[in-house]
Enzyme design. Structure first.
Site, PDB file in Angstrom:
ATOM      1  N   ASP A  14       2.827   2.455   1.529  1.00 27.83           N
ATOM      2  CA  ASP A  14       1.824   3.503   1.294  1.00 27.83           C
ATOM      3  C   ASP A  14       2.488   4.863   1.072  1.00 27.83           C
ATOM      4  O   ASP A  14       3.576   5.123   1.583  1.00 27.83           O
ATOM      5  CB  ASP A  14       0.892   3.563   2.523  1.00 27.83           C
ATOM      6  N   HIS A  31       3.909   5.569  -8.191  1.00 21.94           N
ATOM      7  CA  HIS A  31       3.931   4.100  -8.185  1.00 21.94           C
ATOM      8  C   HIS A  31       5.216   3.579  -8.816  1.00 21.94           C
ATOM      9  O   HIS A  31       5.802   2.603  -8.368  1.00 21.94           O
ATOM     10  CB  HIS A  31       2.703   3.542  -8.916  1.00 21.94           C
ATOM     11  N   LEU A 125      15.681 -15.603   0.674  1.00 17.76           N
ATOM     12  CA  LEU A 125      14.567 -14.761   1.111  1.00 17.76           C
ATOM     13  C   LEU A 125      13.279 -15.257   0.467  1.00 17.76           C
ATOM     14  O   LEU A 125      13.250 -15.548  -0.732  1.00 17.76           O
ATOM     15  CB  LEU A 125      14.825 -13.304   0.663  1.00 17.76           C
TER      16      LEU A 125
END
Ligand code: IPE
Ligand code: IPE
Ligand code: MG
Length: 240
Positions: A14, A31, A125
């Site tokens: 955020d 963004h 991962l």
């Protein structure tokens, strides 16, 4: 690292908009800078004992944002998936999409499915990208999967059945560490079920400024916490 032994870290990424505003830039630039932060945490994760990394990229409620911002976010997600896949394969990252698939622009969905396929053998991962994700929606869908089956009445067995139904739709294992950037301290409909015993670390750092060292600090904080899961402390009592 054998599967199941590492941490599950989930991040609510955020603060992109505020990062851009502080610089007098359009929100979409925030963004874009956020995508670079994704690259940094993916790179740092395996070395910090993170086995599963779940990133909240776009919530089901984010459709409420102005159309140009939603379009820009979809364009960025598409670009990330298309340009990063080779690097993910290289790093042994297995990518999985979390969330609804039926409302995504076709090209975003196609890029995500292609990336899932290309990275399927990754064993360093597990990267779960939550797009058009809502934890309540995931719970409702799990309950719907159970409807019509022999739903156990015993609470423990019901919990087990619901967990299995959540897994069946790709929901992750329990979260160990939940990080939210930008100073906000709420879940915003992210992984409500999986965070039952998660440790929370909130940081004022805005997502585009977040990097491997911030992740390392959060993991250190996590390791200093004592998880009791409803039991009693196993640490020796302090003297005096
Ligand atoms: C997070 O940054 C990215 C998404 C929700 C897609 P925000 O866009 O929410 O940034 P702020 O909270 O407005 O600063
Ligand atoms: C949560 O952030 C969703 C993502 C980070 C993708 P928001 O910025 O949308 O959440 P609220 O509206 O502040 O709760
Ligand atoms: Mg926000």
């Amino acid at each position: 690292m054998s599967r199941g032994s590492g941490l599950h870290v989930a991040i609510i990424m955020d603060g992109n908009g505020r990062w851009a505003r502080e610089r007098g830039l359009p929100r979409t630039r925030g963004h874009r800078a956020g995508a670079a932060a994704v690259r940094r945490v993916v790179e740092a994760s395996p070395g910090l004992g993170v086995e599963t990394l779940t990133l909240y990229a776009f919530s089901a409620d984010n459709w409420k944002r102005p159309r140009p911002e939603v379009n820009a976010l979809m364009r960025l997600l598409h670009r990330y998936l298309r340009t990063e896949t080779a690097e993910l394969v290289e790093r042994g990252v297995r990518l999985k999409l979390l969330g609804r698939r039926d409302r995504l622009p076709t090209r975003v969905l196609k890029a995500a499915v292609d990336a899932e396929h290309a990275t399927r053998d990754g064993d360093h991962l597990d990267l779960q990208l939550a797009i058009d994700y809502s934890a309540r929606d995931a719970l409702v869908r799990a309950a719907e999967l159970l409807r019509g089956s022999q739903v156990p009445v015993c609470p423990d067995r019901f919990t087990h059945a619901l967990s299995r139904a959540m897994n069946a739709q790709g929901a992750p294992r329990d979260v160990d560490l939940l990080i939210r950037t930008s100073g906000e301290e709420r879940l915003s409909d992210f992984l409500l079920w999986e965070c039952a015993y998660a440790e929370f670390v909130f940081t004022p750092t805005l997502w585009p400024d977040f990097g491997g060292e911030d992740l390392e600090r959060a993991v250190e904080v996590f390791h200093r916490r004592e998880r009791r899961f409803g039991g009693l402390s196993t640490r020796p009592a302090a003297a005096g």
